[in-house]
Write a protein that holds these residues in place. Sequence first.
Motif, PDB file in Angstrom:
ATOM      1  N   ALA A   1     -18.775 -40.330 -32.651  1.00 18.91           N
ATOM      2  CA  ALA A   1     -18.399 -41.696 -31.808  1.00 18.91           C
ATOM      3  C   ALA A   1     -17.915 -42.576 -32.628  1.00 18.91           C
ATOM      4  CB  ALA A   1     -19.676 -42.227 -31.075  1.00 18.91           C
ATOM      5  N   ARG A   2     -17.263 -43.536 -32.377  1.00  8.37           N
ATOM      6  CA  ARG A   2     -16.569 -44.560 -33.102  1.00  8.37           C
ATOM      7  C   ARG A   2     -17.468 -45.692 -32.940  1.00  8.37           C
ATOM      8  NH1 ARG A   2     -10.486 -45.387 -33.465  1.00  8.37           N
ATOM      9  NH2 ARG A   2     -10.858 -45.313 -35.679  1.00  8.37           N
ATOM     10  N   GLN A   3     -18.651 -45.665 -33.652  1.00  9.56           N
ATOM     11  CA  GLN A   3     -19.867 -46.621 -33.566  1.00  9.56           C
ATOM     12  C   GLN A   3     -20.324 -47.007 -35.070  1.00  9.56           C
ATOM     13  OE1 GLN A   3     -22.601 -45.436 -30.794  1.00  9.56           O
ATOM     14  NE2 GLN A   3     -23.652 -47.279 -30.738  1.00  9.56           N
ATOM     15  N   CYS A   4     -20.590 -48.101 -35.382  1.00 11.99           N
ATOM     16  CA  CYS A   4     -21.421 -48.402 -36.556  1.00 11.99           C
ATOM     17  C   CYS A   4     -22.785 -47.857 -36.681  1.00 11.99           C
ATOM     18  CB  CYS A   4     -21.486 -49.751 -36.767  1.00 11.99           C
ATOM     19  SG  CYS A   4     -22.375 -50.465 -38.131  1.00 11.99           S
TER      20      CYS A   4
ATOM     21  N   THR B   1     -25.691 -51.122 -36.972  1.00 12.78           N
ATOM     22  CA  THR B   1     -25.668 -52.022 -35.907  1.00 12.78           C
ATOM     23  C   THR B   1     -25.288 -51.634 -34.493  1.00 12.78           C
ATOM     24  OG1 THR B   1     -23.389 -52.800 -36.412  1.00 12.78           O
ATOM     25  CG2 THR B   1     -24.930 -54.018 -37.639  1.00 12.78           C
ATOM     26  N   GLY B   2     -24.580 -50.493 -34.578  1.00 12.57           N
ATOM     27  CA  GLY B   2     -24.287 -50.004 -33.239  1.00 12.57           C
ATOM     28  C   GLY B   2     -23.080 -50.551 -32.777  1.00 12.57           C
ATOM     29  N   LYS B   3     -22.267 -51.202 -33.329  1.00  6.09           N
ATOM     30  CA  LYS B   3     -21.014 -51.991 -32.943  1.00  6.09           C
ATOM     31  C   LYS B   3     -20.123 -50.892 -32.569  1.00  6.09           C
ATOM     32  CE  LYS B   3     -19.645 -55.931 -34.772  1.00  6.09           C
ATOM     33  NZ  LYS B   3     -18.796 -56.715 -35.791  1.00  6.09           N
ATOM     34  N   SER B   4     -19.338 -50.838 -31.342  1.00  3.96           N
ATOM     35  CA  SER B   4     -18.563 -49.995 -30.661  1.00  3.96           C
ATOM     36  C   SER B   4     -17.131 -50.620 -30.127  1.00  3.96           C
ATOM     37  CB  SER B   4     -19.234 -49.120 -29.708  1.00  3.96           C
ATOM     38  OG  SER B   4     -19.801 -49.778 -28.572  1.00  3.96           O
ATOM     39  N   ARG B   5     -16.324 -49.987 -29.540  1.00  2.00           N
ATOM     40  CA  ARG B   5     -15.366 -50.626 -28.690  1.00  2.00           C
ATOM     41  C   ARG B   5     -15.753 -51.417 -28.015  1.00  2.00           C
ATOM     42  NH1 ARG B   5     -12.684 -45.892 -24.925  1.00  2.00           N
ATOM     43  NH2 ARG B   5     -14.097 -45.890 -23.432  1.00  2.00           N
ATOM     44  N   GLN B   6     -14.569 -52.329 -27.675  1.00  4.85           N
ATOM     45  CA  GLN B   6     -14.581 -53.306 -26.665  1.00  4.85           C
ATOM     46  C   GLN B   6     -13.538 -53.389 -25.757  1.00  4.85           C
ATOM     47  OE1 GLN B   6     -14.282 -57.170 -28.579  1.00  4.85           O
ATOM     48  NE2 GLN B   6     -15.940 -58.176 -27.584  1.00  4.85           N
ATOM     49  N   ALA B   7     -13.667 -53.482 -24.407  1.00  2.00           N
ATOM     50  CA  ALA B   7     -12.795 -53.352 -23.234  1.00  2.00           C
ATOM     51  C   ALA B   7     -12.072 -54.619 -23.451  1.00  2.00           C
ATOM     52  CB  ALA B   7     -13.327 -52.929 -22.028  1.00  2.00           C
ATOM     53  N   ASN B   8     -10.712 -54.458 -23.136  1.00  2.00           N
ATOM     54  CA  ASN B   8      -9.971 -55.746 -22.930  1.00  2.00           C
ATOM     55  C   ASN B   8      -8.640 -55.397 -21.895  1.00  2.00           C
ATOM     56  OD1 ASN B   8     -11.122 -57.470 -24.971  1.00  2.00           O
ATOM     57  ND2 ASN B   8     -10.231 -56.189 -26.459  1.00  2.00           N
ATOM     58  N   HIS B   9      -8.233 -56.438 -21.676  1.00  2.00           N
ATOM     59  CA  HIS B   9      -6.768 -56.397 -20.878  1.00  2.00           C
ATOM     60  C   HIS B   9      -5.599 -56.807 -21.436  1.00  2.00           C
ATOM     61  CE1 HIS B   9      -9.427 -56.088 -17.141  1.00  2.00           C
ATOM     62  NE2 HIS B   9      -8.699 -55.070 -16.866  1.00  2.00           N
ATOM     63  N   LYS B  10      -4.553 -56.182 -21.366  1.00  2.00           N
ATOM     64  CA  LYS B  10      -3.328 -56.563 -21.931  1.00  2.00           C
ATOM     65  C   LYS B  10      -2.717 -57.433 -20.873  1.00  2.00           C
ATOM     66  CE  LYS B  10      -0.938 -53.902 -24.885  1.00  2.00           C
ATOM     67  NZ  LYS B  10      -0.006 -53.007 -25.342  1.00  2.00           N
ATOM     68  N   VAL B  11      -2.268 -58.594 -21.054  1.00  2.00           N
ATOM     69  CA  VAL B  11      -1.872 -59.303 -20.088  1.00  2.00           C
ATOM     70  C   VAL B  11      -0.273 -59.570 -20.136  1.00  2.00           C
ATOM     71  CG1 VAL B  11      -1.751 -61.360 -18.291  1.00  2.00           C
ATOM     72  CG2 VAL B  11      -4.039 -60.174 -19.313  1.00  2.00           C
ATOM     73  N   SER B  12       0.700 -58.980 -19.238  1.00  2.00           N
ATOM     74  CA  SER B  12       1.939 -59.030 -19.504  1.00  2.00           C
ATOM     75  C   SER B  12       2.502 -60.513 -18.967  1.00  2.00           C
ATOM     76  CB  SER B  12       3.031 -58.216 -18.777  1.00  2.00           C
ATOM     77  OG  SER B  12       2.539 -58.374 -17.187  1.00  2.00           O
ATOM     78  N   HIS B  13       3.935 -60.752 -19.066  1.00  2.00           N
ATOM     79  CA  HIS B  13       4.434 -62.120 -18.588  1.00  2.00           C
ATOM     80  C   HIS B  13       4.367 -62.276 -17.094  1.00  2.00           C
ATOM     81  CE1 HIS B  13       6.978 -65.753 -18.847  1.00  2.00           C
ATOM     82  NE2 HIS B  13       7.732 -65.065 -17.907  1.00  2.00           N
ATOM     83  N   SER B  14       4.188 -61.136 -16.385  1.00  2.00           N
ATOM     84  CA  SER B  14       4.261 -60.980 -14.727  1.00  2.00           C
ATOM     85  C   SER B  14       2.616 -61.032 -14.693  1.00  2.00           C
ATOM     86  CB  SER B  14       5.064 -59.932 -14.510  1.00  2.00           C
ATOM     87  OG  SER B  14       4.757 -58.771 -14.690  1.00  2.00           O
ATOM     88  N   ASN B  15       2.021 -61.165 -15.521  1.00  2.00           N
ATOM     89  CA  ASN B  15       0.381 -61.041 -15.229  1.00  2.00           C
ATOM     90  C   ASN B  15      -0.075 -59.661 -14.773  1.00  2.00           C
ATOM     91  OD1 ASN B  15      -1.976 -62.489 -15.512  1.00  2.00           O
ATOM     92  ND2 ASN B  15      -1.922 -63.224 -13.295  1.00  2.00           N
ATOM     93  N   ILE B  16       0.692 -58.686 -14.933  1.00  2.00           N
ATOM     94  CA  ILE B  16       0.102 -57.300 -14.669  1.00  2.00           C
ATOM     95  C   ILE B  16      -1.115 -57.068 -15.954  1.00  2.00           C
ATOM     96  CG2 ILE B  16       0.550 -54.835 -14.610  1.00  2.00           C
ATOM     97  CD1 ILE B  16       3.218 -55.707 -13.777  1.00  2.00           C
TER      98      ILE B  16
END
Length: 73
Positions: free
Chosen positions: A2-5, A8-23
Amino acid sequence: MARQCDLTGKSRQANHKVSHSNIKTRTFKQPNLKTKKVFDPESGQTIRLKLATSTIKTLDKMGLSKFLRKYYK
């Protein structure tokens, strides 16, 4: 593995990439992990751990035993 510390157990974080048209496209930000050898004074052994760079900075400042006492009560 796993990609985890390991400490501390720090792991990946989910995000949104927001385009100019708000997709919104779902992306993940990975932690900055490095492999580091850490000396354990109690056992007298060197341990290889996969740690986040922020954890490495805290370990350098506090030391392993003080770090473990603070975060693992």
